[in-house]
Design an enzyme around this catalytic site. Structure first.
Site, PDB file in Angstrom:
ATOM      1  CE  LYS A   1       6.907  -6.114   1.782  1.00 33.03           C
ATOM      2  NZ  LYS A   1       5.636  -5.976   2.546  1.00 33.03           N
TER       3      LYS A   1
ATOM      4  CD  GLN B   1       2.192  -6.662   1.380  1.00 27.23           C
ATOM      5  OE1 GLN B   1       3.226  -7.135   1.808  1.00 27.23           O
ATOM      6  NE2 GLN B   1       2.043  -5.370   1.158  1.00 27.23           N
TER       7      GLN B   1
ATOM      8  CG  ASP C   1       5.240  -6.373   8.330  1.00 26.73           C
ATOM      9  OD1 ASP C   1       6.077  -5.577   7.867  1.00 26.73           O
ATOM     10  OD2 ASP C   1       4.417  -6.985   7.631  1.00 26.73           O
TER      11      ASP C   1
HETATM   12  N1  GUN Z   1       1.144  -2.859   3.229  1.00 32.76           N
HETATM   13  C1  GUN Z   1       1.701  -1.654   3.017  1.00 32.76           C
HETATM   14  N2  GUN Z   1       2.894  -1.577   3.634  1.00 32.76           N
HETATM   15  C2  GUN Z   1       3.079  -2.753   4.259  1.00 32.76           C
HETATM   16  C3  GUN Z   1       4.124  -3.294   5.066  1.00 32.76           C
HETATM   17  O1  GUN Z   1       5.137  -2.669   5.365  1.00 32.76           O
HETATM   18  N3  GUN Z   1       3.947  -4.555   5.502  1.00 32.76           N
HETATM   19  C4  GUN Z   1       2.838  -5.269   5.206  1.00 32.76           C
HETATM   20  N4  GUN Z   1       2.750  -6.495   5.701  1.00 32.76           N
HETATM   21  N5  GUN Z   1       1.851  -4.818   4.485  1.00 32.76           N
HETATM   22  C5  GUN Z   1       1.977  -3.559   4.001  1.00 32.76           C
END
Ligand code: GUN
Length: 287
Positions: free
Chosen positions: A54, A98, A121
């Site tokens: 990311k 995350q 998110d």
């Molecule tokens: N863990 C698995 N998928 C995601 C996501 O799209 N965003 C975040 N923050 N954590 C995750």
């Protein structure tokens, strides 16, 4: 029939090129680049890879990014203090916590703490509530990536029967809300299936578009798929030999489907592109 591959990697690269242009313009107008703060708690290797990817994507399109790494035994209070600081930091447009988080931390409490206008998110109650009410602000990135992958490949969703396997708060549930919206690129008839659903193969065979998001390696079999259906595989599972595979038995299902996403290279890169898009939108909303 051998299915057309829905190439998420190529599409994500295209979207990133489009975003990079917006970022140049926004950086000039704001006097700073849009910025994403990533919070990584503990040492889950998969989460470390996701966060690294990311941040790499941020730098590719000219976004600022910060990484806050916290130990697995961090207290909830300390995490909430960090979020409070990021909520007030003026050059942070998006905050990414995350998941998964360690057991001592309540995910909902953390999601509620993120300032809704920085919740890129789309996991917090305000953004999910707006989506449920038909007024989406930031949609969760994986569902948004799935929708964009379908729409930008010319796959008609309107009036189609979409069957989603999995009811998670981050994929299945918001994706159902998005695809049932009264809006272009949506307007689907949606069925959600989960671990207690009866006759899964039969439900799946009714799908025009089948979306697998339950996190079980190669769970969806060829005879669950109607000939000519579109299959989207959200799963990322690691096999004992270290290889990645999805929730769909890809080699068998691709012979029945009209279009299918690969794993890797399907939904995964789209999730990252949508995180960038939401962060850019957050910065743009300041103008
Ligand atoms: N863990 C698995 N998928 C995601 C996501 O799209 N965003 C975040 N923050 N954590 C995750």
């Amino acid at each position: 029939m051998t299915a057309r591959l829905l190439d998420g990697k190529a599409l994500a690269e295209q979207i990133k090129r489009e975003l990079a242009e917006r970022v140049r313009d926004l950086t000039a107008r704001l006097g700073r680049p849009p910025g994403l703060a990533a919070v990584l708690v503990g040492d889950n290797p998969a989460s470390q890879v996701y966060v690294r990817n990311k941040r790499k994507a941020c730098s590719e399109i000219g976004l600022a990014s910060w990484l806050h790494e916290l130990p697995a035994n961090i207290s909830q209070e300390a995490l909430l203090r960090l979020i409070d600081m990021l909520n007030r930091q003026a050059d942070v447009d998006g905050i990414l916590i995350q998941l998964p988080l360690p057991r001592q931390i309540d995910v909902l409490t953390v999601m509620r703490a993120v300032e809704p206008r920085k919740d890129v998110d789309g996991f917090g109650p305000e953004n999910l509530g707006l989506l449920a009410l038909g007024q989406p602000r930031y949609c969760p990135c994986t569902p948004l990536g799935v929708q964009q992958l379908l729409v930008r490949n010319g796959i008609d969703i309107e009036g189609r029967h979409v069957v989603i396997l999995g009811r998670s708060n981050i994929v299945g549930k918001p994706l159902a809300l998005m695809l049932m919206q009264k809006a272009p690129g949506a307007n689907a008839t949606v069925t959600i299936c989960h671990s207690q659903s009866r006759n899964l193969p039969e439900l799946c065979r009714q799908a025009d578009i089948l979306i697998a998001a339950m996190g079980q390696a190669r769970f969806v079999q060829a005879d669950w798929v109607r000939s000519g259906a579109v299959v989207v595989d959200v799963g990322i599972n690691r096999l004992p030999d270290g290889k990645l595979c999805g929730d769909v038995d890809f080699e068998a299902v691709r012979e029945r489907a009209s279009a299918i996403t690969p794993v890797p290279g399907g939904v995964g890169p789209m999730t990252i592109a949508m995180l960038l898009q939401n962060t850019v939108s957050s910065a743009a909303s300041l103008l």
